[in-house]
Write an enzyme that holds these catalytic residues in place. Structure first.
Site, PDB file in Angstrom:
ATOM      1  N   ASN A 141       3.457  -1.695  -0.557  1.00 59.02           N
ATOM      2  CA  ASN A 141       2.379  -0.912  -1.175  1.00 59.02           C
ATOM      3  C   ASN A 141       1.287  -0.419  -0.241  1.00 59.02           C
ATOM      4  O   ASN A 141       0.517   0.455  -0.616  1.00 59.02           O
ATOM      5  CB  ASN A 141       1.719  -1.730  -2.278  1.00 59.02           C
ATOM      6  CG  ASN A 141       2.684  -2.108  -3.367  1.00 59.02           C
ATOM      7  OD1 ASN A 141       3.238  -1.248  -4.032  1.00 59.02           O
ATOM      8  ND2 ASN A 141       2.890  -3.396  -3.544  1.00 59.02           N
ATOM      9  N   TYR A 142       1.192  -0.990   0.966  1.00 56.83           N
ATOM     10  CA  TYR A 142       0.048  -0.645   1.809  1.00 56.83           C
ATOM     11  C   TYR A 142       0.400  -0.081   3.177  1.00 56.83           C
ATOM     12  O   TYR A 142      -0.447   0.525   3.816  1.00 56.83           O
ATOM     13  CB  TYR A 142      -0.834  -1.883   2.004  1.00 56.83           C
ATOM     14  CG  TYR A 142      -1.598  -2.243   0.765  1.00 56.83           C
ATOM     15  CD1 TYR A 142      -2.721  -1.496   0.397  1.00 56.83           C
ATOM     16  CD2 TYR A 142      -1.207  -3.283  -0.051  1.00 56.83           C
ATOM     17  CE1 TYR A 142      -3.425  -1.800  -0.746  1.00 56.83           C
ATOM     18  CE2 TYR A 142      -1.905  -3.601  -1.204  1.00 56.83           C
ATOM     19  CZ  TYR A 142      -3.010  -2.851  -1.542  1.00 56.83           C
ATOM     20  OH  TYR A 142      -3.707  -3.156  -2.678  1.00 56.83           O
ATOM     21  N   LEU A 143       1.604  -0.342   3.633  1.00 52.79           N
ATOM     22  CA  LEU A 143       1.932   0.066   4.989  1.00 52.79           C
ATOM     23  C   LEU A 143       2.688   1.382   4.981  1.00 52.79           C
ATOM     24  O   LEU A 143       3.783   1.466   4.413  1.00 52.79           O
ATOM     25  CB  LEU A 143       2.764  -1.031   5.653  1.00 52.79           C
ATOM     26  CG  LEU A 143       2.040  -2.378   5.702  1.00 52.79           C
ATOM     27  CD1 LEU A 143       2.939  -3.454   6.274  1.00 52.79           C
ATOM     28  CD2 LEU A 143       0.756  -2.272   6.512  1.00 52.79           C
TER      29      LEU A 143
END
EC number: 5.6.2.1
Length: 568
Positions: free
Chosen positions: A525-527
């Site tokens: 979800n973030y990288l």
DNA sequence: AGCGAAACTTAGAATGGCGCGT
DNA sequence: ACGCGCCATTCTAAGTTTCGCT
């Protein structure tokens, strides 16, 4: 870049707000109806077997199945369950069943436990058959047609009835989650598509044709009155493009973050208290990757907070601590009631501001008074188009990965060592975002096993050292070809053992450091996946070593478009 | 502008299944 | 062959942000 992928990701976009032109699907797959217990499986009240009405029995099985779960030991869970269960009982049942502690679900529990064991012990052929049935279901209900592409659906089944399992200290835990009927479901599709048929004898709540939203079906659940949706799988073009867009927004933040940081530093000294509060809150969001922290309805959910909803009781100020100045200690429950605990040295101005924000307040007062997330996000919107609080998490996570990879990767390493570096970089991000997991149930045992191996190896090494010493003495004494050879051999052996021991110790450290850290959430979800794809290409690591099949499907857009010079 | 509702993303636990060492 | 540990998948709760109304 391959042609198919190229076309797929670069198709013309729709006009504002329109998410699709054509959408066709089969509607949700409904949970199987309740199957009554066999006659010889009893629920007992006050020691006596008691035959329950169908509705009451079904709810009893929900509890019985969970008997060995910690939930059923919690008072709130028991109380909520019992209240909702009684509402499902007939008048007569209600008259008899007055106390949960007189209810005996053990036969029910055993029945489902045994059935589960039976299922697990099924011969291979039978298991294969079940698998095929599941995949047939997936084929029939699990896909939709969206603008000419056959796309996988994320969750095509309605959620089955059961007992609500909230996270943390949730006031509604144990409540009865009702069965979803077709009459509860809103279908969303194209007017000119084959409209899904409700199950025989049933009707949909509504069929609508709204192409400004991405969901295929929805219903309202009874616990929080929240809407649940059936949506596409992350591998779909629609979700993929949104994901790409998310990372592009984060990359735009990279260009202006310097300016934003100097701005909030200035604002720490603003005459306006509100400006100072925004500036300090933003500093936390940027530096510590805190979530925005929306207001929550009290008593409806577990008591958790994010940045804007921090209360005085969640931080402690230390002018000096462990040789560091201006230390703030954070201790609060965040999303999913995961504890955030951190001691952070902050700038003097921040420290002074926090002191002021806390003056004359009770522990349960808001740290930032009058700072709803909407105000914060409005401020951010003025700083950059599309900027919201969560963009900082995405930006800081991705830039951390990129920097850590640069720092940790050694081009001369073999693939395994490179992957270790990747995981280290990933771990730094998970730490930043406070992504945790429960201690694995098998952790203690597997750690003990590992420790035993280490002990054994140390013993071996000790022995080897002894022998080496002996060989040395022998060699000194006789100085022959033979003793020299023997000495060399013992030396090698000792070195090999030392190496092996180091490896084992590293494994233990790795395990220890990772025991409560979840790497998956940040990876998913973030990288920015392009960072990972570029890194794989640059260092000759097969992408399969970093992303599994599901992840490769989700990040197909990134895999198709990225070459090794990509910079976040 | 402020709100509640709706829409969509992010989250850890539970479950499933597979490979590896014995 | 078997058990067990680990990884992938599934599930759905819990967040954030946006929408749309007054």
């Amino acid at each position: 870049m391959n042609l198919i992928s190229c076309c797929r990701w670069e198709e013309a976009n729709h006009e504002d707000g329109v998410k699709w032109k054509f959408l066709e699907h089969k509607g949700p797959y409904f949970a199987v109806p309740y199957e009554p217990l066999p006659e010889d499986v009893h629920f007992c009240y006050d020691g006596e077997p008691m035959k329950l009405s169908l509705a009451a029995e079904e709810v009893a099985t929900f509890y019985g199945k969970m008997l060995d779960h910690e939930y059923t030991t919690k008072e709130a869970f028991q109380k909520n369950f019992f209240g909702d269960w009684r509402a499902e009982m007939t008048k007569e049942e209600r008259k008899i069943i007055k106390h949960l502690d007189k209810c005996d679900f053990t036969e029910i529990h055993k029945y489902f436990f045994d059935r589960n064991e039976e299922r697990k012990a099924l011969p291979k052929a039978e298991k294969q058959k079940l698998k095929e049935e599941a995949s047939k279901l997936q084929e029939e209900y699990g896909y939709c047609i969206l603008d000419g592409h056959r796309e996988k659906i994320g969750n095509f089944k309605t959620e089955p009835p059961g007992l609500f399992r909230g996270r943390g200290d949730h006031p509604k835990m144990g409540m009865l989650k009702m069965r979803i009927r077709p009459e509860d479901v809103i279908i969303n599709c194209s007017k000119d598509s084959t409209i899904p048929e409700p199950p025989p004898g049933h009707k949909w709540k509504e069929v609508r044709f709204d192409n400004t939203v991405t969901w295929l079906a929805s219903w309202t659940e009874n616990i929080q009155s929240a809407i649940k949706y059936i949506m596409l799988n992350p591998s779909s073009k629609l979700k993929g493009e949104k994901d790409w867009q998310k990372y592009e927004t984060a990359r735009r933040l990279k260009d202006v973050v310097g300016h934003i940081r100097s701005q909030y530093r200035k604002d720490w000294k603003s005459r306006e208290m509100k400006k100072r509060q925004i500036a300090v809150a933003l500093y936390f969001i940027d530096k510590l990757a805190l979530r925005a922290g929306n207001e929550k309805e009290e008593g409806e959910t577990a008591d958790t907070v994010g940045c804007c909803s921090l209360r005085v009781e969640h931080i402690q100020l230390f002018p000096e601590l462990d040789g560091q100045k201006h230390v703030v200690e954070f201790d609060f429950l965040g999303k999913d009631s995961i504890r955030y605990y951190n001691k952070v040295p902050v700038e003097k101005e921040v420290f002074k501001n926090l002191k002021r924000f806390m003056e004359n307040k009770d522990p349960d007062d808001d740290l930032f008074d009058r700072l709803p997330t909407s105000t914060l996000n409005k401020h951010l919107q003025d700083l950059m188009d599309g900027l919201t609080a969560k963009v900082f998490r995405t930006y800081n996570a991705s830039i951390t990965l990129q920097n850590q990879l640069k720092e940790l990767t050694n081009a001369e390493d073999n693939v395994a060592a490179k992957i270790l570096s990747y995981n280290r970089a990933n771990r730094a991000v998970a730490l930043l975002c406070n992504h945790q997991r429960a201690l694995p149930k098998t952790y203690e045992k597997s750690m003990q096993n590992l420790q035993a191996k280490i002990d054994a190896k140390e013993e071996q090494l000790k022995e080897a050292k002894k022998e080496l010493k002996k060989a040395k003495a022998e060699h000194k004494k006789y100085n022959t070809e033979k003793t020299k050879k023997e000495l060399e051999k013992k030396k090698k052996q000792k070195e090999r053992l030392e190496e092996q021991l180091e490896k084992l110790k590293l494994m233990a450290t790795d395990k220890e450091e990772n025991k409560q850290i979840a790497l998956g959430t940040s990876k998913l979800n973030y990288l920015d996946p392009r960072i990972s794809v570029a890194w794989c290409k640059k260092f000759g690591v097969p992408i399969e070593k970093i992303y599994n099949k599901t992840q490769r499907d989700k990040f197909a857009w990134a895999i198709a478009m990225t070459n090794e010079d990509f910079e976040f």
